[in-house]
Write a protein that holds these residues in place. Structure first.
Motif, PDB file in Angstrom:
ATOM      1  N   ARG A 123       0.843  -1.199   0.000  1.00 25.21           N
ATOM      2  CA  ARG A 123       0.000   0.000   0.000  1.00 25.21           C
ATOM      3  C   ARG A 123       0.882   1.254   0.000  1.00 25.21           C
ATOM      4  NH1 ARG A 123      -4.038   0.265   4.858  1.00 25.21           N
ATOM      5  NH2 ARG A 123      -2.114   0.778   5.980  1.00 25.21           N
TER       6      ARG A 123
ATOM      7  N   TYR B  73      -0.862   7.664  -0.810  1.00 26.92           N
ATOM      8  CA  TYR B  73      -2.166   7.323  -1.397  1.00 26.92           C
ATOM      9  C   TYR B  73      -2.640   6.032  -0.727  1.00 26.92           C
ATOM     10  CZ  TYR B  73      -1.484  10.832  -5.038  1.00 26.92           C
ATOM     11  OH  TYR B  73      -1.314  12.010  -5.718  1.00 26.92           O
TER      12      TYR B  73
ATOM     13  N   ASP C 199      -5.309   4.576  -0.221  1.00 27.66           N
ATOM     14  CA  ASP C 199      -6.372   3.775  -0.833  1.00 27.66           C
ATOM     15  C   ASP C 199      -5.900   3.084  -2.113  1.00 27.66           C
ATOM     16  OD1 ASP C 199      -6.064   6.192  -2.185  1.00 27.66           O
ATOM     17  OD2 ASP C 199      -8.166   6.222  -2.849  1.00 27.66           O
ATOM     18  N   ARG C 200      -4.619   3.179  -2.423  1.00 26.53           N
ATOM     19  CA  ARG C 200      -4.075   2.578  -3.641  1.00 26.53           C
ATOM     20  C   ARG C 200      -2.990   1.562  -3.290  1.00 26.53           C
ATOM     21  NH1 ARG C 200      -4.984   5.286  -8.710  1.00 26.53           N
ATOM     22  NH2 ARG C 200      -6.434   7.033  -8.444  1.00 26.53           N
TER      23      ARG C 200
ATOM     24  N   LEU D 273      -0.212   1.736  -9.501  1.00 21.69           N
ATOM     25  CA  LEU D 273      -0.803   2.035  -8.200  1.00 21.69           C
ATOM     26  C   LEU D 273      -2.282   2.354  -8.427  1.00 21.69           C
ATOM     27  CD1 LEU D 273       0.401   2.268  -5.296  1.00 21.69           C
ATOM     28  CD2 LEU D 273       0.383   4.739  -5.629  1.00 21.69           C
ATOM     29  N   ASN D 274      -3.143   1.408  -8.054  1.00 21.30           N
ATOM     30  CA  ASN D 274      -4.569   1.548  -8.326  1.00 21.30           C
ATOM     31  C   ASN D 274      -5.393   1.212  -7.082  1.00 21.30           C
ATOM     32  OD1 ASN D 274      -4.230   2.235 -11.063  1.00 21.30           O
ATOM     33  ND2 ASN D 274      -4.182   0.076 -11.676  1.00 21.30           N
ATOM     34  N   PRO D 275      -6.605   1.699  -7.014  1.00 20.00           N
ATOM     35  CA  PRO D 275      -7.494   1.289  -5.920  1.00 20.00           C
ATOM     36  C   PRO D 275      -7.933  -0.170  -6.113  1.00 20.00           C
ATOM     37  CG  PRO D 275      -8.233   3.349  -6.950  1.00 20.00           C
ATOM     38  CD  PRO D 275      -7.189   2.753  -7.841  1.00 20.00           C
TER      39      PRO D 275
ATOM     40  N   PHE E 102       1.270   7.204 -10.921  1.00 20.21           N
ATOM     41  CA  PHE E 102       0.707   5.904 -10.541  1.00 20.21           C
ATOM     42  C   PHE E 102       1.358   4.739 -11.281  1.00 20.21           C
ATOM     43  CE2 PHE E 102      -2.929   8.913  -9.913  1.00 20.21           C
ATOM     44  CZ  PHE E 102      -2.798   8.987  -8.533  1.00 20.21           C
TER      45      PHE E 102
END
Length: 285
Positions: free
Chosen positions: A153, A157, A159-160, A171-173, A259
């Motif tokens: 994590r 960020y 939440d990503r 880097l994604n949710p 990201f």
């Protein structure tokens, strides 16, 4: 009739009836003048010598009476320029000890060191014994054992997560079951260094950098692949987080940029440190 007889000749005074003055010797007048001139010369010389000695004595008495007056202060001249000064060039010993100056080299060095200590260091984090096991003692975000499933994590960020997207890692949710599976990795001992990490996916591929971009590829068994797929944990300024340094590119760390996970050279900036800080948490899948 007028007297036309010639004047008496000076060469024959007796013949002409006059007698010379015999009361003084011949040339006495010249002797008197020469003597007077000699006496006058002697008097002038003696007077000049006496006056010069007196001026010298007065000057020496003045210097003795005023001991604080700097050398050569009695006026310009060759002696005054050649006289030593109390403010002359300090000796090498004075330079070393710092004496004779208002600001010593030691104080300058300490002031410079104080200023440098206020500035952040641009040196990359160095490896330590506690670094390799950092995650195991970091609580819920802890590191992995040789076969732990983890998700990675982002610190800035939260939440990503690292997530496989095609051939790359981004880097994604993790908002769906498929996204959670793509964001879960098995953390194993480093292929090139057992004290470091390597990351594998559920289908057996590895995360490795190529052209400094983190991507997913199968292990071809080459030394280059093993090095590209090995990352060593380093301390992070954020609690419970680590920075992951490339084993074959020391000084380059994994970070996200737009990201996209990539290998980037260390930078002494808050943005870099937050972009390269990650927490290893329990697998989302």
């Amino acid at each position: 009739m007028p007297d036309s007889s010639p004047p008496p000749s000076p060469n024959s005074p007796w013949e002409n009836g006059w007698n010379p003055d015999t009361s003084r010797a011949p040339g006495t007048r010249r002797l008197y003048l020469a003597g007077a001139l000699a006496v006058t010369t002697i008097v002038v010389c003696v007077t000049a010598i006496v006056v010069t000695d007196k001026q010298t004595d007065d000057t020496s008495r003045t210097k003795k009476a005023d001991s604080t007056a700097p050398a050569g202060a009695d006026g310009p001249g060759l002696l005054s320029f050649a006289s030593p000064s109390n403010r002359g060039t300090p000796t090498p010993d004075e330079h070393k000890s710092g004496s004779g100056s208002a600001e010593t080299p030691g104080s300058t060095t300490s002031a410079t060191a104080a200023e440098q200590s206020k500035e952040p260091s641009a040196k990359a984090p160095s490896p330590s014994k506690s670094t390799s096991s950092h995650g195991s003692s970091s609580g819920s975000s802890g590191s992995s054992s040789s076969t732990s499933w983890k998700s990675v994590r982002s610190v800035n960020y939260p939440d990503r997560y690292w997530q496989v997207s095609g051939d790359f890692v981004k880097l994604n949710p993790a908002t769906s079951a498929a996204a959670r599976r793509a964001a879960t990795f098995k953390v194993v001992k480093g292929l090139a260094n057992s004290s470091c990490y390597s990351f594998t996916t559920a289908d057996g591929t590895y995360l490795r950098h190529r052209n400094f971009i983190l991507r997913v590829e199968r292990n071809d068994g080459s030394p280059l692949f093993k090095q590209d797929a090995t990352f060593c944990p380093r301390p992070s300024p954020y609690s419970g987080a680590v920075m992951l340094e490339s084993v074959n590119y020391p000084g380059r760390f994994l970070r996200h940029q737009n990201f996209q996970l990539r290998l980037d050279r260390y930078q002494d900036s808050t943005l870099y440190r937050s972009d390269s800080a990650f927490r290893l948490v329990a697998g989302l899948n």
